[in-house]
Design an enzyme around this catalytic site. Sequence first.
Site, PDB file in Angstrom:
ATOM      1  N   TYR A   1       0.845  -1.205   0.000  1.00 33.75           N
ATOM      2  CA  TYR A   1       0.000   0.000   0.000  1.00 33.75           C
ATOM      3  C   TYR A   1       0.877   1.251   0.000  1.00 33.75           C
ATOM      4  O   TYR A   1       0.655   2.182  -0.778  1.00 33.75           O
ATOM      5  CB  TYR A   1      -0.894  -0.047   1.239  1.00 33.75           C
ATOM      6  CG  TYR A   1      -1.952   1.030   1.334  1.00 33.75           C
ATOM      7  CD1 TYR A   1      -3.054   1.038   0.487  1.00 33.75           C
ATOM      8  CD2 TYR A   1      -1.860   2.036   2.299  1.00 33.75           C
ATOM      9  CE1 TYR A   1      -4.036   2.010   0.599  1.00 33.75           C
ATOM     10  CE2 TYR A   1      -2.843   3.002   2.419  1.00 33.75           C
ATOM     11  CZ  TYR A   1      -3.931   2.987   1.568  1.00 33.75           C
ATOM     12  OH  TYR A   1      -4.910   3.956   1.681  1.00 33.75           O
TER      13      TYR A   1
HETATM   14  N1  LIG Z   1     -10.495   4.899   4.716  1.00 36.32           N
HETATM   15  C1  LIG Z   1      -9.350   5.478   5.026  1.00 36.32           C
HETATM   16  O1  LIG Z   1      -8.993   5.646   6.210  1.00 36.32           O
HETATM   17  C2  LIG Z   1      -8.454   5.997   3.923  1.00 36.32           C
HETATM   18  C3  LIG Z   1      -7.393   6.794   4.298  1.00 36.32           C
HETATM   19  C4  LIG Z   1      -6.539   7.299   3.322  1.00 36.32           C
HETATM   20  C5  LIG Z   1      -6.760   7.011   2.003  1.00 36.32           C
HETATM   21  N2  LIG Z   1      -7.805   6.218   1.650  1.00 36.32           N
HETATM   22  C6  LIG Z   1      -7.975   5.950   0.214  1.00 36.32           C
HETATM   23  O2  LIG Z   1      -9.277   6.329  -0.175  1.00 36.32           O
HETATM   24  C7  LIG Z   1      -9.695   5.549  -1.294  1.00 36.32           C
HETATM   25  C8  LIG Z   1     -11.073   4.987  -1.020  1.00 36.32           C
HETATM   26  O3  LIG Z   1     -11.002   4.141   0.106  1.00 36.32           O
HETATM   27  P1  LIG Z   1     -12.264   3.837   1.056  1.00 36.32           P
HETATM   28  O4  LIG Z   1     -11.791   4.008   2.443  1.00 36.32           O
HETATM   29  O5  LIG Z   1     -13.463   4.567   0.579  1.00 36.32           O
HETATM   30  O6  LIG Z   1     -12.410   2.288   0.780  1.00 36.32           O
HETATM   31  P2  LIG Z   1     -13.710   1.420   0.475  1.00 36.32           P
HETATM   32  O7  LIG Z   1     -13.243   0.007   0.483  1.00 36.32           O
HETATM   33  O8  LIG Z   1     -14.826   1.830   1.368  1.00 36.32           O
HETATM   34  O9  LIG Z   1     -14.071   1.874  -1.004  1.00 36.32           O
HETATM   35  C9  LIG Z   1     -13.262   1.539  -2.103  1.00 36.32           C
HETATM   36  C10 LIG Z   1     -14.141   1.500  -3.344  1.00 36.32           C
HETATM   37  O10 LIG Z   1     -13.319   1.137  -4.461  1.00 36.32           O
HETATM   38  C11 LIG Z   1     -13.984   0.132  -5.190  1.00 36.32           C
HETATM   39  N3  LIG Z   1     -13.020  -0.702  -5.900  1.00 36.32           N
HETATM   40  C12 LIG Z   1     -12.193  -1.642  -5.371  1.00 36.32           C
HETATM   41  N4  LIG Z   1     -11.500  -2.251  -6.352  1.00 36.32           N
HETATM   42  C13 LIG Z   1     -11.903  -1.679  -7.521  1.00 36.32           C
HETATM   43  C14 LIG Z   1     -11.564  -1.882  -8.883  1.00 36.32           C
HETATM   44  N5  LIG Z   1     -10.688  -2.833  -9.257  1.00 36.32           N
HETATM   45  N6  LIG Z   1     -12.158  -1.107  -9.821  1.00 36.32           N
HETATM   46  C15 LIG Z   1     -13.076  -0.163  -9.465  1.00 36.32           C
HETATM   47  N7  LIG Z   1     -13.449   0.055  -8.196  1.00 36.32           N
HETATM   48  C16 LIG Z   1     -12.862  -0.686  -7.228  1.00 36.32           C
HETATM   49  C17 LIG Z   1     -14.777  -0.651  -4.145  1.00 36.32           C
HETATM   50  O11 LIG Z   1     -15.842  -1.394  -4.730  1.00 36.32           O
HETATM   51  C18 LIG Z   1     -15.242   0.445  -3.209  1.00 36.32           C
HETATM   52  O12 LIG Z   1     -16.481   0.993  -3.602  1.00 36.32           O
HETATM   53  C19 LIG Z   1      -8.609   4.489  -1.497  1.00 36.32           C
HETATM   54  O13 LIG Z   1      -7.752   4.874  -2.534  1.00 36.32           O
HETATM   55  C20 LIG Z   1      -7.886   4.481  -0.165  1.00 36.32           C
HETATM   56  O14 LIG Z   1      -6.544   4.072  -0.283  1.00 36.32           O
HETATM   57  C21 LIG Z   1      -8.672   5.700   2.575  1.00 36.32           C
END
Ligand SMILES: NC(=O)c1ccc[n+]([C@@H]2O[C@H](COP(=O)([O-])OP(=O)(O)OC[C@H]3O[C@@H](n4cnc5c(N)ncnc54)[C@H](O)[C@@H]3O)[C@@H](O)[C@H]2O)c1
Length: 267
Positions: free
Chosen positions: A153
């Site tokens: 990651y």
């Molecule tokens: N939640 C946190 O604390 C956090 C912190 C920093 C960064 N992020 C980043 O934010 C972004 C969203 O994360 P989140 O927390 O909403 O996660 P989440 O798992 O709730 O949502 C991720 C979404 O991406 C979709 N997805 C997964 N694989 C896919 C693919 N191959 N093609 C298309 N869509 C796909 C999933 O279906 C889901 O709807 C990510 O890039 C994550 O790294 C999250």
Amino acid sequence: MLLQDNVVIVTGAGGGLGKGIAEVCHREAAKVVIADIRGPAAISVAKSLGDRALGLGCDVRSDDELAALVAATVKHFGRLDGLVNNAGVNCVKPALDTTSADWQQVLSIDLRASFVLSQIACRQMLAQTPIGGSIVNIATVHTHGALPASVAYDAAKWGMIGMTKSMAIELAPQGIRINAVSPGLVATQIWEDVKAAAPDPRQCEDYFYANIPIGRPIEPAEIGEVVAFLLSDRSRAMVGANVFADGGMSSQLLSQAPFEFKPIGGN
Ligand SMILES: NC(=O)c1ccc[n+]([C@@H]2O[C@H](COP(=O)([O-])OP(=O)(O)OC[C@H]3O[C@@H](n4cnc5c(N)ncnc54)[C@H](O)[C@@H]3O)[C@@H](O)[C@H]2O)c1
């Protein structure tokens, strides 16, 4: 309105952070394309927004599906002004247990797809009139300092920052701005998964909250506000930036144990 008539694609917007970003962009008068590997979830988010929203199934690992996403956007809304590379997966494993398949999975979704889709989007943004657009890449507070058991990651997201800066300086002269947002802990499924994997979810929650100066996780809509600003012309001086929206996490040098005290004084 920040994004009046702008056409914006948000990947991974069938839930979590992406959904919050799509909702804020839509509130700011954008026409929003919600793309997600979970097609029905994407369509359901679009339906909840009503007019000016299109939900599409798209697996960002497929170059053909990424090209089809931009083509469908232009067919439906006529142009493309903004792209949010948000789709991402986490992988919590010690470095020596991380397999090449884990590495491949995380890098293909969190980094490679963002590059390929940015290329396709930029070609569209350069071909249209008026020319130009804005891209926001969703990285993470891990691009300030690493967490243990996050090698794939962290590599993907640090790569995303390098990609952001490199593409940003090349494309700025042609009217395309590219920036990144690095969220701290956001209350989404990824956070639920981290807690579920902890020996004691409550203790895990207490530990993390004690290490976020605002004392709570960030809401998806709060990241959406930062993204909408970066997509909009109001941020026109910003190119290649990595904006931390982390409740102060990256500004705190030492981690803290949960705060414990015994009452002192009083009646
Ligand atoms: N939640 C946190 O604390 C956090 C912190 C920093 C960064 N992020 C980043 O934010 C972004 C969203 O994360 P989140 O927390 O909403 O996660 P989440 O798992 O709730 O949502 C991720 C979404 O991406 C979709 N997805 C997964 N694989 C896919 C693919 N191959 N093609 C298309 N869509 C796909 C999933 O279906 C889901 O709807 C990510 O890039 C994550 O790294 C999250």
